[in-house]
Design an enzyme around this catalytic site. Structure first.
Site, mmCIF file in Angstrom:
data_model
loop_
_atom_site.group_PDB
_atom_site.id
_atom_site.type_symbol
_atom_site.label_atom_id
_atom_site.label_comp_id
_atom_site.label_asym_id
_atom_site.label_seq_id
_atom_site.Cartn_x
_atom_site.Cartn_y
_atom_site.Cartn_z
ATOM 1 N N GLY A 31 90.147 28.259 40.641
ATOM 2 C CA GLY A 31 89.283 28.806 41.683
ATOM 3 C C GLY A 31 89.194 27.956 42.935
ATOM 4 C CG LEU A 109 97.957 33.638 37.337
ATOM 5 C CD1 LEU A 109 98.302 32.542 36.333
ATOM 6 C CD2 LEU A 109 98.896 33.595 38.530
ATOM 7 C CB ILE A 112 95.047 44.351 39.388
ATOM 8 C CG1 ILE A 112 93.780 45.168 39.165
ATOM 9 C CG2 ILE A 112 95.265 44.047 40.861
ATOM 10 C CD1 ILE A 112 92.512 44.384 39.397
ATOM 11 C CG ASN A 124 98.259 37.807 46.617
ATOM 12 O OD1 ASN A 124 97.501 37.143 45.916
ATOM 13 N ND2 ASN A 124 99.577 37.668 46.561
ATOM 14 C CG HIS A 126 103.374 34.243 47.202
ATOM 15 N ND1 HIS A 126 103.271 34.273 45.819
ATOM 16 C CD2 HIS A 126 104.626 33.803 47.484
ATOM 17 C CE1 HIS A 126 104.423 33.880 45.295
ATOM 18 N NE2 HIS A 126 105.253 33.589 46.280
ATOM 19 C CG ASP A 167 104.001 37.841 45.286
ATOM 20 O OD1 ASP A 167 102.763 37.769 45.296
ATOM 21 O OD2 ASP A 167 104.716 37.193 44.489
ATOM 22 C CD GLU A 196 97.907 28.547 49.129
ATOM 23 O OE1 GLU A 196 96.856 28.772 48.494
ATOM 24 O OE2 GLU A 196 98.993 28.327 48.578
#
Length: 224
Positions: A31, A109, A112, A124, A126, A167, A196
């Site tokens: 997290g 991971l 969905i 998302n 990556h 992705d 990120e």
């Protein structure tokens, strides 16, 4: 379950918000991405509220990290469902209850399926420059090891709208970092994670500002 038409042109994607954007985050591990977002919110650098964090496993270290920050956490075990469809339905029902504006995949991971009502409302991040080193099986250190073994000179991160492929959805923004001759997977991962920590909140700000437009698979940022 109906599937979104990912090629449909939508301009703009959302109206500007006059209040903090309500975020739901999905995790499967430590997290750290959500911790960074929460720290920015507390510092007043991100006008947002974390209304729910959903963990796909009960042993995620991120669960305790979020609860210690008094962020609502819910565990929805992927192994508790026979199908991806059932797991996805339960997950998005929990997001509905939290009344989230935007969903963030943050080291999630479990595959969905995104329902129509959440098309272009799931992001998302990556740890590579998509389309390099992405897709099924490319996560965490696997991505960075592959980049080093291939000998690339730059890597980075990509924030994109999630669709129902790994992705794959339209790219919102990317950040680059150098790959150094002495890099290991761990050292490169640390450099990418720093990127990120800037890229994900910036994408959230752009969404909340109503400045994102899309045509086909291209996302454009409308000038201020």
């Amino acid at each position: 379950m109906s599937q979104p038409n990912w090629e449909e042109a939508i301009r703009p994607l959302a109206e500007p918000l006059s209040r903090p954007i309500r975020l739901a985050a999905l995790i499967s591990g430590g997290g750290t991405t959500v911790v960074n977002l929460h720290d920015l919110i507390v510092a007043g650098e991100l006008d947002a509220e974390l209304v729910n964090v959903i963990a796909s496993r009960p042993d995620c270290a991120g669960i305790d990290r979020m609860r210690s920050r008094e962020v609502p956490v819910e565990v929805i075990r992927r192994k508790g469902f026979e199908s991806t469809a059932d797991f996805s339905e339960a997950t998005f029902e929990a997001i509905d209850r939290a009344e989230a504006d935007l969903v963030l995949l943050a080291g999630f991971l479990a595959f969905i399926e995104i329902p129509e009502r959440y098309a272009y409302r799931v992001l998302n991040i990556h740890p590579s420059l998509i389309p390099a080193f992405c897709g099924k099986g490319y996560h965490g250190e696997h991505v960075h090891r592959a980049a080093i073994e291939r000998g690339v000179k730059v890597s980075g991160c990509t924030v994109h709208f999630a669709d129902n492929e790994y992705d794959h959805g339209p790219i919102i923004l990317q950040r680059t970092v150098p790959v150094l001759p002495q890099d290991t997977a761990d050292s490169l991962a640390a450099r990418v994670f720093a990127a990120e920590c800037e890229a994900y909140p910036e994408a959230v700000r752009l969404f909340a500002s109503g400045r994102l437009e899309i045509a086909g698979n291209r996302v454009r940022v409308r000038p201020v």
